[in-house]
Enzyme design. Structure first.
Site, PDB file in Angstrom:
ATOM      1  CE  LYS A   1      -3.659  -2.690   2.058  1.00 12.38           C
ATOM      2  NZ  LYS A   1      -4.866  -2.741   2.864  1.00 12.38           N
TER       3      LYS A   1
ATOM      4  CG  HIS B   1      -7.049  -3.125  -2.635  1.00 10.24           C
ATOM      5  ND1 HIS B   1      -7.573  -2.336  -1.649  1.00 10.24           N
ATOM      6  CD2 HIS B   1      -6.402  -4.138  -2.009  1.00 10.24           C
ATOM      7  CE1 HIS B   1      -7.255  -2.862  -0.472  1.00 10.24           C
ATOM      8  NE2 HIS B   1      -6.543  -3.950  -0.658  1.00 10.24           N
TER       9      HIS B   1
ATOM     10  CD  GLU C   1      -6.844  -0.193   1.281  1.00  9.28           C
ATOM     11  OE1 GLU C   1      -5.772  -0.058   0.670  1.00  9.28           O
ATOM     12  OE2 GLU C   1      -6.947  -0.881   2.322  1.00  9.28           O
TER      13      GLU C   1
END
Ligand code: PGA
Length: 250
Positions: free
Chosen positions: A11, A95, A97
């Site tokens: 990340k 993803h 996010e």
């Protein structure tokens, strides 16, 4: 027989020093990992350094995202072909996010999946429901919608060269892991849905679990019949934990 694939998703974490330390540590311990394929997905700027450090090792390189476009006037984007030049094998796409914080919808994710493959990468397609969706009993519906968007755009044959990651949103970075039974049920649902199109492709595709995987729960998760490894966030930033998770493959 499907292999276990453990991929670290760093990340928005890292530095030059951390990239050297993490990859150095992984390479020092990788000899004891017998039954898992391993990959790391650092932030874009560290990919060339990671490529250099990983050269000749069994650890693969991946990106955390990829553009849905191949080239042109798309400020800030990074294409699959660019990542391929740095020996990336994988790119995470969709993803949660990216979906929730950066507004990527199913259509965008499907385009990214197609673009990743067109540029020679293996997409790691993330799907998963929120807590609210789980609690209102629509988990299967959500997963089906997310999968179908990609199936419609890319076709079932594209899943010969893809990985799926089931990541329940409520388990990501929360310390709350799906139980092995909860995860297995969704993994089976995903495989069955693909099998509705092509049983052989469905049987071969790797389906990772992601969401607070730790050394203490990895073995139990990986032992489930339809769980083929993990996409690891927080624990991939600690060499010892990441290697322990890789070793949990047996
Ligand atoms: P986590 O993240 O392991 O920190 O829960 C997993 C992921 O988002 O890929």
């Amino acid at each position: 027989m499907r292999r276990i694939l453990v991929a670290g998703n760093w990340k928005l974490n890292g530095s030059i020093a951390m990239t050297k330390e993490l990859i150095g540590g992984i390479l020092a311990g990788i000899g004891e990992v017998n039954n898992a394929d391993v990959a790391v997905c650092p932030p874009y700027p560290y990919i060339p350094l990671a490529q250099e450090l990983l050269a000749g090792s069994p650890v693969a390189l991946g990106a955390q995202d990829v553009s849905d476009q191949a080239q042109g006037a798309y400020t800030g984007e990074v294409s699959a072909a660019m990542l391929k030049e740095f020996d990336c094998r994988y790119s995470i796409v969709g993803h949660s996010e990216r979906r929730s914080l950066y507004g990527e919808d199913d259509a965008t994710v499907a385009r990214k999946f197609v673009a990743a493959q067109a540029g020679g990468l293996t997409p790691i397609l993330c799907v998963g429901e929120t807590l609210e969706e789980r609690e209102s009993g629509v988990t299967d519906e959500i997963i089906a919608r997310q999968l179908d968007a990609v199936l419609d755009a890319a076709g079932i044959a594209a899943f010969r060269q893809a990985v799926i990651a089931y990541e329940p949103v409520w388990a990501i970075g929360t310390g709350r892991t799906a139980t092995p039974e909860q995860a297995q049920a969704v993994h089976k649902f995903i495989r069955d849905r693909l099998a509705g199109h092509d049983a052989e492709v469905a049987a071969a595709v790797q389906i990772q679990y992601g969401g607070s995987v730790k050394p203490g729960n990895a073995a139990e998760l990986f032992a489930q019949p339809d769980i083929d490894g993990g996409l690891i966030g927080g624990a991939s930033l600690k060499v010892g934990d990441f290697l322990a998770i890789c070793k949990a493959a047996g």
